[in-house]
Design an enzyme around this catalytic site. Structure first.
Site, PDB file in Angstrom:
ATOM      1  N   THR A   1       0.815  -1.218   0.000  1.00 27.00           N
ATOM      2  CA  THR A   1       0.000   0.000   0.000  1.00 27.00           C
ATOM      3  C   THR A   1       0.849   1.269   0.000  1.00 27.00           C
ATOM      4  O   THR A   1       0.485   2.278  -0.607  1.00 27.00           O
ATOM      5  CB  THR A   1      -0.931  -0.011   1.235  1.00 27.00           C
ATOM      6  OG1 THR A   1      -1.806  -1.112   1.106  1.00 27.00           O
ATOM      7  CG2 THR A   1      -1.728   1.262   1.367  1.00 27.00           C
TER       8      THR A   1
ATOM      9  N   ASP B   1       0.115  -7.239   4.443  1.00 22.11           N
ATOM     10  CA  ASP B   1      -0.660  -8.474   4.622  1.00 22.11           C
ATOM     11  C   ASP B   1       0.204  -9.691   4.936  1.00 22.11           C
ATOM     12  O   ASP B   1      -0.143 -10.503   5.786  1.00 22.11           O
ATOM     13  CB  ASP B   1      -1.515  -8.747   3.377  1.00 22.11           C
ATOM     14  CG  ASP B   1      -2.658  -7.735   3.263  1.00 22.11           C
ATOM     15  OD1 ASP B   1      -2.944  -7.066   4.274  1.00 22.11           O
ATOM     16  OD2 ASP B   1      -3.259  -7.621   2.177  1.00 22.11           O
TER      17      ASP B   1
ATOM     18  N   ASP C   1       1.332  -6.501  -4.470  1.00 25.49           N
ATOM     19  CA  ASP C   1       0.536  -6.525  -3.253  1.00 25.49           C
ATOM     20  C   ASP C   1       1.069  -7.741  -2.509  1.00 25.49           C
ATOM     21  O   ASP C   1       1.260  -8.805  -3.104  1.00 25.49           O
ATOM     22  CB  ASP C   1      -0.941  -6.728  -3.610  1.00 25.49           C
ATOM     23  CG  ASP C   1      -1.823  -6.641  -2.384  1.00 25.49           C
ATOM     24  OD1 ASP C   1      -2.682  -5.758  -2.354  1.00 25.49           O
ATOM     25  OD2 ASP C   1      -1.663  -7.468  -1.467  1.00 25.49           O
ATOM     26  N   SER C   2       1.356  -7.620  -1.227  1.00 18.10           N
ATOM     27  CA  SER C   2       2.085  -8.716  -0.567  1.00 18.10           C
ATOM     28  C   SER C   2       1.274 -10.006  -0.520  1.00 18.10           C
ATOM     29  O   SER C   2       1.829 -11.077  -0.310  1.00 18.10           O
ATOM     30  CB  SER C   2       2.530  -8.296   0.835  1.00 18.10           C
ATOM     31  OG  SER C   2       1.443  -8.232   1.710  1.00 18.10           O
ATOM     32  N   SER C   3      -0.037  -9.928  -0.740  1.00 20.76           N
ATOM     33  CA  SER C   3      -0.827 -11.164  -0.793  1.00 20.76           C
ATOM     34  C   SER C   3      -0.433 -12.011  -1.996  1.00 20.76           C
ATOM     35  O   SER C   3      -0.708 -13.199  -2.049  1.00 20.76           O
ATOM     36  CB  SER C   3      -2.319 -10.838  -0.877  1.00 20.76           C
ATOM     37  OG  SER C   3      -2.676 -10.072   0.228  1.00 20.76           O
TER      38      SER C   3
HETATM   39  N1  ASN Z   1      -2.768  -5.400   0.538  1.00 28.08           N
HETATM   40  C1  ASN Z   1      -1.668  -4.595   0.958  1.00 28.08           C
HETATM   41  C2  ASN Z   1      -0.415  -5.457   0.870  1.00 28.08           C
HETATM   42  O1  ASN Z   1      -0.203  -6.291   1.705  1.00 28.08           O
HETATM   43  C3  ASN Z   1      -1.908  -4.112   2.376  1.00 28.08           C
HETATM   44  C4  ASN Z   1      -0.944  -3.058   2.838  1.00 28.08           C
HETATM   45  O2  ASN Z   1       0.167  -2.936   2.411  1.00 28.08           O
HETATM   46  N2  ASN Z   1      -1.346  -2.240   3.810  1.00 28.08           N
HETATM   47  O3  ASN Z   1       0.323  -5.327  -0.076  1.00 28.08           O
END
Ligand code: ASN
Length: 605
Positions: free
Chosen positions: A46, A149, A116-118
């Protein structure tokens, strides 16, 4: 005193680095007393996202890097202009002055694609580890910008993969993108940079909100809070408020300082199984089937499973008997797995390894790491899973080893006294006394007040290779710079203690952050072969230049120091470099009619 940093050739620079690491050269005047260099691996998350036309947040290439120069709290353009002159447009970024801290000069290596880390996999952990290895000697610390995440998984994995780490690696991200006015990204990033460039915390850590946490103890505890991470079983290593308070007693310095290495191959056949009341045998059996080689069982409370479920226990036993490593971790956020209940003891009886207070993230990534060690048999792997390798679990004091327990009982005054006692014992070459002082809880890295010299500095100046080895095995850091910016290795070089230099090198020391261009040229000019050998043993680049752009070979040629010329030519230094006036070493020798030198320069192969 401005000093000159190691020159990095363009080929050494990351190709995806749109960060303004100059591709021509990364050589700039660098003073390690007042400045430090940090590499930022920007993986996504993010923090650097922007909203697309439909208002959805997505990682966007280049967006973060382009915006950074506009934030005065993250970049001091005036200082950068003065420092990098014409290279400003693609020069590193610089943090503004912060009272009492070294100025952080940083470069960003942006990943492609940004994730996105997911969407991350184990390959991404390996990539980060390999990048840290690639640039390890060029920077004083590392920051990883990461999505929140799966950040706790990456932090845990990196803590195991980076073996013998002696520099800070701080992972951070944000809940709100940096481009938004209310973003937590700027303050998280700023603090992470300050910590990575200033604090001697040789661990993989996570900075978020206002706390620095041990990476392999963290869990993402909140979707929406700006204090999204906690480490329920481990107090913060530092808190950032009006002051930065580091809890030095909690920091782990490995008792064995090996050369830094990266273990980037992980075993992917690992999993997490969260038990629930009524879970069926079929489900458990299916989960434990090959190719699974290891799993974290997330048990109830203090590590319990239903002891009246013989069917379940039989499945666990069958798996452990065929060599699967099962580790018992609790589903609770806080507390330790214990065998106080019959229901917990049942797991031990079927060969499940107790995982103490490891988080599921740490348990899983540790399994992936431990199971990939082909040199360990399955019993050793089980033993490693219960041992504290990087501070990821708590072991009872009597059982603790690998240096994971904290040291108690020192106040500030006591620390100064300890440092003085330790250094005095080192000067007297009294190994027994050194041991006694360390056993009584002295921090092997305590420094004397004023000159900030550690016991290792003193031992290297004295040149007692035995004590040097002893201190290194006790966890002495090679990276502590004294008040004059000198490392222990530089001390050993200055006194030509060749055996000591070799010991330091075998533990991974290098000269990269020190200025030795002028010194090494001076040694060559004086014909000091011993000193040149000291630099050579210390792994120095014998082609380093002094302020006039002359190399040691220029100097040796200019003053007809035949032995030095011979040593340098044997070391295969280049004969071609030109000094600031455009002269090569041969030009200088020719001008002074030094036929013997010219001969050597021309005949060398
Ligand atoms: N979905 C984002 C990620 O993990 C969440 C974040 O960074 N706050 O990349």
């Amino acid at each position: 005193m401005a000093t000159r940093g190691r020159q990095v050739r363009a080929s050494e620079l990351p190709s995806a680095c749109i960060s303004r690491i100059s591709r021509r050269t990364y050589s700039f005047s660098f003073d390690p007393i007042v400045e430090s260099r940090v590499l930022v691996l920007y993986t996504g998350g993010t923090i650097g996202m922007v909203r697309n036309n439909s208002g959805i947040l997505a990682p966007t290439a280049n967006a973060l890097v382009h915006s950074l120069r506009r934030y005065p709290d993250l970049h001091d353009e005036t200082y950068a202009q003065g420092k990098f002159k014409s290279e400003t447009s693609d020069a590193p970024l610089v943090l503004p002055h912060i009272e009492g801290k070294r100025r952080v000069i940083y470069s960003i290596l942006e990943y492609d694609p940004l994730l996105d880390s997911s969407n991350m996999t184990m390959e991404d952990w390996s990539r980060m580890a390999e990048d840290i290895k690639r640039f390890y000697t060029l920077f004083d610390g590392f920051v990883v910008l990461h999505g929140t995440d799966t950040l706790a998984f990456s932090a845990s994995a990196l803590s195991f993969m980076l073996e013998g780490l002696s520099k800070p690696v701080v992972i951070t991200g944000s809940q709100i993108p940096m481009v938004d006015a209310r973003s937590d990204g700027k303050s998280n990033f700023l603090s992470a940079l300050v910590l990575a460039g200033n604090c001697e915390i040789p661990e993989v850590t996570v900075f978020f909100g206002e706390v620095l946490l041990r990476g392999n103890r963290t869990v993402k505890a909140s979707v929406g809070s700006l204090r999204a991470f906690t480490s329920p079983n481990c107090r913060p290593l530092a808190t950032v408020g009006v002051r930065i308070e580091v809890d030095f007693k909690s920091i782990i310095r490995p008792p064995r300082i090996d050369t830094f290495t990266v273990h980037s191959t992980l075993n992917r056949n690992v999993g997490l199984l969260r038990l629930f009341p009524g879970i069926t045998t079929q489900m458990v059996r299916a989960f434990l089937q090959p190719p699974l080689e290891g799993a974290v069982l997330q048990s109830f409370g203090a590590g319990n499973v239903p002891s009246n479920r013989e069917d379940l226990l039989a499945e666990f036993k069958a798996a452990t008997s065929r060599g699967v490593v099962l580790v018992n971790c609790t589903q609770c956020q806080q507390g330790v797995v214990m065998s106080v209940y019959e229901t917990g003891k049942a797991l031990i009886d079927v060969g499940v390894t107790p995982g103490s207070d490891m988080t599921p993230e740490a348990g899983l990534t540790k399994l992936a790491y431990v199971l990939s060690k082909s040199e360990w048999d399955v019993e050793t792997k089980r033993q490693m899973m219960q041992s504290c390798l990087r501070g990821e679990l708590t072991v009872p004091r009597s059982q603790s080893y690998n240096g994971c327990e904290n040291r108690d009982g020192e106040d500030e005054f006591g620390k100064d006294l300890m440092a003085a006692r330790l250094c005095a014992a080192v000067v007297k070459k009294d190994v027994a006394r050194v041991e006694e002082i360390l056993e009584n809880g002295a921090d092997v890295n305590c420094v004397t007040p004023g000159d900030r010299r550690s016991a290792l500095h003193v031992a290297c100046t004295e040149g007692d290779a035995g004590i040097v080895r002893h201190l290194l095995l006790a966890g002495a850091s090679q990276d502590i710079l004294d008040r004059h910016g000198r490392s222990p290795l530089m001390d050993a070089v200055t006194f030509d203690h060749h055996e000591t230099i070799s010991v330091l090198r075998s533990f991974g020391a290098s000269l990269q952050a020190s200025n030795y261009g002028n010194l090494i040229c001076e040694a060559a000019a004086k014909g000091d072969v011993m000193r040149l050998k000291s630099y050579q043993l210390a792994g120095a680049d014998l082609g380093q230049t002094d302020l006039s752009g002359r190399t040691p070979l220029h100097m040796a040629a200019l003053f007809a120091r035949l032995q030095c010329v011979s040593l340098l030519l044997e070391a295969k230094v280049s004969r071609e470099p030109m000094d600031a006036l455009g002269d090569t070493p041969s030009d200088l020798a020719a001008r002074r009619n030094y036929g013997a030198v010219l001969n050597m320069l021309e005949c060398a192969d």
